[in-house]
Design a protein around this motif. Structure first.
Motif, mmCIF file in Angstrom:
data_model
loop_
_atom_site.group_PDB
_atom_site.id
_atom_site.type_symbol
_atom_site.label_atom_id
_atom_site.label_comp_id
_atom_site.label_asym_id
_atom_site.label_seq_id
_atom_site.Cartn_x
_atom_site.Cartn_y
_atom_site.Cartn_z
ATOM 1 N N GLU A 94 50.481 21.515 58.593
ATOM 2 C CA GLU A 94 49.023 21.863 58.984
ATOM 3 C C GLU A 94 48.974 23.525 59.000
ATOM 4 O OE1 GLU A 94 47.212 18.023 61.072
ATOM 5 O OE2 GLU A 94 48.432 19.389 62.328
ATOM 6 N N HIS A 95 49.851 24.026 59.855
ATOM 7 C CA HIS A 95 50.011 25.402 60.016
ATOM 8 C C HIS A 95 49.916 26.159 58.634
ATOM 9 C CE1 HIS A 95 51.470 29.445 61.577
ATOM 10 N NE2 HIS A 95 50.338 29.098 62.565
ATOM 11 N N ALA A 96 51.058 25.533 57.668
ATOM 12 C CA ALA A 96 51.298 26.358 56.516
ATOM 13 C C ALA A 96 50.037 26.230 55.761
ATOM 14 C CB ALA A 96 52.253 25.570 55.657
ATOM 15 N N VAL A 97 49.183 25.349 55.804
ATOM 16 C CA VAL A 97 47.790 25.318 55.068
ATOM 17 C C VAL A 97 46.860 26.177 55.895
ATOM 18 C CG1 VAL A 97 45.915 23.820 54.599
ATOM 19 C CG2 VAL A 97 47.962 22.921 54.328
ATOM 20 N N PHE A 98 46.718 26.060 56.945
ATOM 21 C CA PHE A 98 45.924 27.179 57.655
ATOM 22 C C PHE A 98 46.516 28.767 57.419
ATOM 23 C CE2 PHE A 98 44.611 23.844 60.664
ATOM 24 C CZ PHE A 98 43.298 23.935 60.506
ATOM 25 N N GLU A 99 47.686 28.973 57.477
ATOM 26 C CA GLU A 99 48.125 30.323 56.914
ATOM 27 C C GLU A 99 47.903 30.557 55.350
ATOM 28 O OE1 GLU A 99 49.839 33.860 57.694
ATOM 29 O OE2 GLU A 99 49.500 32.368 59.119
ATOM 30 N N ARG A 100 48.013 29.596 54.589
ATOM 31 C CA ARG A 100 47.432 30.054 53.160
ATOM 32 C C ARG A 100 45.934 30.155 53.072
ATOM 33 N NH1 ARG A 100 50.547 25.453 51.545
ATOM 34 N NH2 ARG A 100 48.815 24.386 51.160
ATOM 35 N N VAL A 101 45.034 29.700 53.849
ATOM 36 C CA VAL A 101 43.725 29.908 53.936
ATOM 37 C C VAL A 101 43.369 31.321 54.509
ATOM 38 C CG1 VAL A 101 41.365 29.255 54.992
ATOM 39 C CG2 VAL A 101 42.892 27.387 53.831
ATOM 40 N N ARG A 102 44.283 31.722 55.555
ATOM 41 C CA ARG A 102 44.179 32.948 56.170
ATOM 42 C C ARG A 102 44.370 33.955 55.211
ATOM 43 N NH1 ARG A 102 46.949 36.883 58.027
ATOM 44 N NH2 ARG A 102 48.740 36.150 57.190
ATOM 45 N N ARG A 103 45.447 33.922 54.499
ATOM 46 C CA ARG A 103 45.720 34.886 53.539
ATOM 47 C C ARG A 103 44.851 35.066 52.430
ATOM 48 N NH1 ARG A 103 51.090 32.965 54.252
ATOM 49 N NH2 ARG A 103 50.877 31.827 52.241
ATOM 50 N N ALA A 104 44.190 33.905 52.008
ATOM 51 C CA ALA A 104 43.221 33.812 50.982
ATOM 52 C C ALA A 104 41.944 34.653 51.425
ATOM 53 C CB ALA A 104 42.874 32.187 50.388
ATOM 54 N N GLN A 105 41.653 34.090 52.494
ATOM 55 C CA GLN A 105 40.359 34.601 53.121
ATOM 56 C C GLN A 105 40.253 36.041 53.482
ATOM 57 O OE1 GLN A 105 37.264 33.450 52.307
ATOM 58 N NE2 GLN A 105 38.560 31.831 50.948
ATOM 59 N N GLY A 106 41.538 36.575 53.866
ATOM 60 C CA GLY A 106 41.767 37.868 54.459
ATOM 61 C C GLY A 106 41.627 37.942 55.810
ATOM 62 N N LEU A 107 41.717 36.977 56.518
ATOM 63 C CA LEU A 107 41.458 36.723 58.080
ATOM 64 C C LEU A 107 42.617 36.863 58.799
ATOM 65 C CD1 LEU A 107 39.609 33.151 57.784
ATOM 66 C CD2 LEU A 107 38.706 35.439 58.066
ATOM 67 N N ASP A 108 42.468 37.559 60.053
ATOM 68 C CA ASP A 108 43.454 37.988 61.073
ATOM 69 C C ASP A 108 44.467 36.963 61.691
ATOM 70 O OD1 ASP A 108 42.617 40.626 60.538
ATOM 71 O OD2 ASP A 108 41.292 40.525 62.308
ATOM 72 N N SER A 109 43.837 35.841 61.811
ATOM 73 C CA SER A 109 44.701 34.927 62.644
ATOM 74 C C SER A 109 44.342 33.447 62.329
ATOM 75 C CB SER A 109 44.444 34.857 64.177
ATOM 76 O OG SER A 109 43.078 34.613 64.650
ATOM 77 N N VAL A 110 45.134 32.513 62.690
ATOM 78 C CA VAL A 110 44.856 31.039 62.451
ATOM 79 C C VAL A 110 43.398 30.689 63.061
ATOM 80 C CG1 VAL A 110 45.678 28.882 62.895
ATOM 81 C CG2 VAL A 110 47.353 30.542 62.084
ATOM 82 N N ALA A 111 43.368 31.026 64.421
ATOM 83 C CA ALA A 111 42.181 30.737 65.292
ATOM 84 C C ALA A 111 41.058 31.254 64.272
ATOM 85 C CB ALA A 111 42.059 31.482 66.568
ATOM 86 N N ASP A 112 41.040 32.337 63.657
ATOM 87 C CA ASP A 112 39.822 32.664 62.706
ATOM 88 C C ASP A 112 39.377 31.784 61.611
ATOM 89 O OD1 ASP A 112 39.393 34.979 64.343
ATOM 90 O OD2 ASP A 112 40.452 36.465 63.071
ATOM 91 N N VAL A 113 40.560 31.084 61.116
ATOM 92 C CA VAL A 113 40.487 30.334 60.101
ATOM 93 C C VAL A 113 40.004 29.037 60.511
ATOM 94 C CG1 VAL A 113 42.091 28.637 58.591
ATOM 95 C CG2 VAL A 113 42.792 31.050 58.870
ATOM 96 N N VAL A 114 40.190 28.624 61.737
ATOM 97 C CA VAL A 114 39.668 27.449 62.305
ATOM 98 C C VAL A 114 38.095 27.608 62.562
ATOM 99 C CG1 VAL A 114 39.205 26.068 64.273
ATOM 100 C CG2 VAL A 114 41.509 26.556 63.270
ATOM 101 N N VAL A 115 37.776 28.855 63.048
ATOM 102 C CA VAL A 115 36.381 29.020 63.223
ATOM 103 C C VAL A 115 35.318 29.105 61.767
ATOM 104 C CG1 VAL A 115 34.708 30.940 63.955
ATOM 105 C CG2 VAL A 115 36.621 30.190 65.204
ATOM 106 N N TRP A 116 36.166 29.893 60.908
ATOM 107 C CA TRP A 116 35.482 30.083 59.447
ATOM 108 C C TRP A 116 35.408 28.455 58.780
ATOM 109 C CZ3 TRP A 116 37.618 29.000 54.739
ATOM 110 C CH2 TRP A 116 36.922 29.279 53.480
ATOM 111 N N LEU A 117 36.639 27.758 58.920
ATOM 112 C CA LEU A 117 36.270 26.567 58.204
ATOM 113 C C LEU A 117 35.015 25.590 59.080
ATOM 114 C CD1 LEU A 117 40.051 25.509 57.816
ATOM 115 C CD2 LEU A 117 38.417 25.961 56.071
ATOM 116 N N ALA A 118 35.149 25.557 60.307
ATOM 117 C CA ALA A 118 33.970 25.113 61.026
ATOM 118 C C ALA A 118 32.685 25.450 60.466
ATOM 119 C CB ALA A 118 34.207 25.412 62.594
ATOM 120 N N LYS A 119 32.241 26.872 60.319
ATOM 121 C CA LYS A 119 31.216 27.371 59.884
ATOM 122 C C LYS A 119 30.835 26.997 58.424
ATOM 123 C CE LYS A 119 31.049 31.461 62.908
ATOM 124 N NZ LYS A 119 30.831 33.067 62.856
ATOM 125 N N VAL A 120 31.943 26.934 57.753
ATOM 126 C CA VAL A 120 31.718 26.582 56.399
ATOM 127 C C VAL A 120 31.120 24.975 56.129
ATOM 128 C CG1 VAL A 120 32.817 26.108 54.042
ATOM 129 C CG2 VAL A 120 33.135 27.987 55.280
#
Length: 70
Positions: free
Chosen positions: A18-44
């Protein structure tokens, strides 16, 4: 009520996969942290849910005559 955002953090335990998936999303979206990924995915997901319910991509808009604001 204050104009400041009220932020509440919760710890989420992730597996390595799961962390690897979040890390790929983080890099693809240019986000700063995995926490930002979680917030971004929730908003989407919320936006897509609202779009499904309302049939519109955005919130309601004020209708004006002639297409120009009065």
């Amino acid at each position: 009520m204050s104009d400041e955002k009220m932020t509440c953090f919760h710890q989420i335990n992730l597996t390595d996969a799961e962390h690897a998936v979040f890390e790929r999303v983080r890099r693809a979206q240019g986000l700063d942290s995995v926490a930002d990924v979680v917030v971004w995915l929730a908003k989407v997901r919320l936006r897509k849910g609202v779009e499904h319910v309302t049939g519109r991509r955005r919130g309601p808009r004020l209708v004006t005559s002639g297409g120009k604001p009065q």
